[in-house]
Design an enzyme around this catalytic site. Sequence first.
Site, PDB file in Angstrom:
ATOM      1  CB  ALA A 149     -54.554  22.942 -43.659  1.00 31.96           C
ATOM      2  CE  LYS A 180     -54.015  31.180 -41.466  1.00 33.03           C
ATOM      3  NZ  LYS A 180     -53.190  29.982 -41.213  1.00 33.03           N
ATOM      4  CB  THR A 220     -54.067  24.212 -38.257  1.00 33.03           C
ATOM      5  OG1 THR A 220     -53.300  23.527 -39.229  1.00 33.03           O
ATOM      6  CG2 THR A 220     -54.062  23.421 -36.956  1.00 33.03           C
ATOM      7  CG  ASN A 250     -46.577  30.099 -42.805  1.00 33.34           C
ATOM      8  OD1 ASN A 250     -47.053  30.055 -41.667  1.00 33.34           O
ATOM      9  ND2 ASN A 250     -46.330  28.997 -43.520  1.00 33.34           N
ATOM     10  N   GLY A 288     -48.568  30.612 -36.985  1.00 34.60           N
ATOM     11  CA  GLY A 288     -48.764  30.149 -35.625  1.00 34.60           C
ATOM     12  C   GLY A 288     -50.182  29.704 -35.301  1.00 34.60           C
ATOM     13  CG  PHE A 289     -51.570  26.088 -35.376  1.00 39.21           C
ATOM     14  CD1 PHE A 289     -51.173  25.856 -36.678  1.00 39.21           C
ATOM     15  CD2 PHE A 289     -51.387  25.061 -34.445  1.00 39.21           C
ATOM     16  CE1 PHE A 289     -50.608  24.644 -37.060  1.00 39.21           C
ATOM     17  CE2 PHE A 289     -50.830  23.844 -34.819  1.00 39.21           C
ATOM     18  CZ  PHE A 289     -50.430  23.638 -36.115  1.00 39.21           C
ATOM     19  CG  ASN A 334     -54.413  20.637 -40.585  1.00 42.03           C
ATOM     20  OD1 ASN A 334     -53.978  20.982 -39.500  1.00 42.03           O
ATOM     21  ND2 ASN A 334     -53.643  20.144 -41.540  1.00 42.03           N
ATOM     22  CG  ASN A 384     -50.417  20.630 -38.636  1.00 41.12           C
ATOM     23  OD1 ASN A 384     -49.234  20.275 -38.572  1.00 41.12           O
ATOM     24  ND2 ASN A 384     -50.788  21.749 -39.218  1.00 41.12           N
ATOM     25  CB  SER A 423     -47.167  23.760 -37.941  1.00 39.71           C
ATOM     26  OG  SER A 423     -46.832  25.137 -37.913  1.00 39.71           O
ATOM     27  CG  ASN A 441     -44.649  28.676 -38.418  1.00 40.96           C
ATOM     28  OD1 ASN A 441     -43.450  28.953 -38.450  1.00 40.96           O
ATOM     29  ND2 ASN A 441     -45.370  28.484 -39.513  1.00 40.96           N
ATOM     30  CB  THR A 442     -47.103  25.507 -32.679  1.00 43.37           C
ATOM     31  OG1 THR A 442     -48.176  26.183 -33.335  1.00 43.37           O
ATOM     32  CG2 THR A 442     -47.485  25.260 -31.228  1.00 43.37           C
ATOM     33  CE  LYS A 474     -49.413  19.794 -44.418  1.00 48.15           C
ATOM     34  NZ  LYS A 474     -50.249  20.952 -44.777  1.00 48.15           N
ATOM     35  CB  THR A 516     -43.684  17.359 -46.497  1.00 49.10           C
ATOM     36  OG1 THR A 516     -43.186  18.401 -47.353  1.00 49.10           O
ATOM     37  CG2 THR A 516     -43.105  16.062 -46.958  1.00 49.10           C
ATOM     38  CG  ASN A 517     -46.581  21.544 -42.329  1.00 50.01           C
ATOM     39  OD1 ASN A 517     -46.573  22.683 -42.790  1.00 50.01           O
ATOM     40  ND2 ASN A 517     -47.395  21.183 -41.354  1.00 50.01           N
ATOM     41  N   GLY A 527     -44.846  22.780 -53.408  1.00 43.60           N
ATOM     42  CA  GLY A 527     -44.261  23.305 -54.636  1.00 43.60           C
ATOM     43  C   GLY A 527     -44.994  22.968 -55.912  1.00 43.60           C
TER      44      GLY A 527
END
Length: 362
Positions: free
Chosen positions: A66, A70, A90, A115, A118-119, A144, A177, A180, A182-183, A222, A250-251, A302
Amino acid sequence: MYQLVRKFLFQMDAEEVHEKTVHLLKVAEKSAAGKSLLKMMYQVRDERIETKLWGITFPNPVGLAAGFDKNAEVYHALAALGFGFVEVGTITPQGQPGNPKPRLFRLVEHGAIINRMGFNNLGAYLASQNLIDYAYADIPIGINIGKNKITPNEHAASDYSKCLDMLYSYGHYFVINVSSPNTPNLRDLQETESLRSLIRAVKDKASELESRGAKAKPILLKVAPDMADEQMRDVVQAAVAEGISGIIATNTTLSREPVQDHPRANEAGGLSGKPLEARATAWVKEIYQEVGDKVPVIGVGGIFTGEDAYRKIRAGASLVQVYSGMAYQGPGIVKMINKQLLQFLKRDGFSHISEAVGVDAR
């Protein structure tokens, strides 16, 4: 050839390159000849790497994570590039712009990306319209889902349920999810009791939809790589106890230890790419040892080569996903990985990829 093109692309802003790539894929998607050409160039079909989970057939074990598609706009073109499955999103109930730009950074010397998107997405309704013909993609499509930034955590379950309500008819599987970075405060939902409550609400919504005639879909979780061992065990055990169908590990990570010498290391956001590979593989192994006899694990983090993918499979991943690796390796990454996987299976005396799952974790 991509390495030559990459030099030019990497002189541009990373998010601009992403947007241009999506635009090109949209163009290719509209052309039957274009899609046929991509399939001829990039697809690898071989029964030895075909994988079946949850009653779903994955033509190969290499998916796209994901964050790329988007809004579910180009999954048909991505299928033509040889992916065994594509996870869109997501997606949040309402569209939202995400965090301020710039918010996507390459750390080329490390083969990494930071990154803090932020969705950013156009919302569940528009995604549902783009997913109407998902069944014709020839590969499984995962969805996602997340919560809107303005939704407080105590009402998060409502957002995930709204997404499921609008999208349940369209994907092959769904991913909760909560990992993340970033939220704001999203990862707090991984706290065991909060997670149990959230999964119950999502499962209840799925049951309600199924009672009205919808086909049952696998629902996965996730997880983040930044938890302590004990917390990770609690999270995956709680998720499985609540009926989750699989774990994605993983995230992105908040750790900067592998890239601390880079001038971009202090940028806020999640780190992905090569520096995450060993950490993510270790989590795949640990999660497989914890719950691998109950639910499948999808390994992500990775993966740049077939060797990286095979390491995660041997650690316990039934499927794997790439993201940063495609930015660095180009559209041929899936073909390369699948060909290398076939070589490794032959080398190790396995007749099918499933025989390699978890052999290093037993």
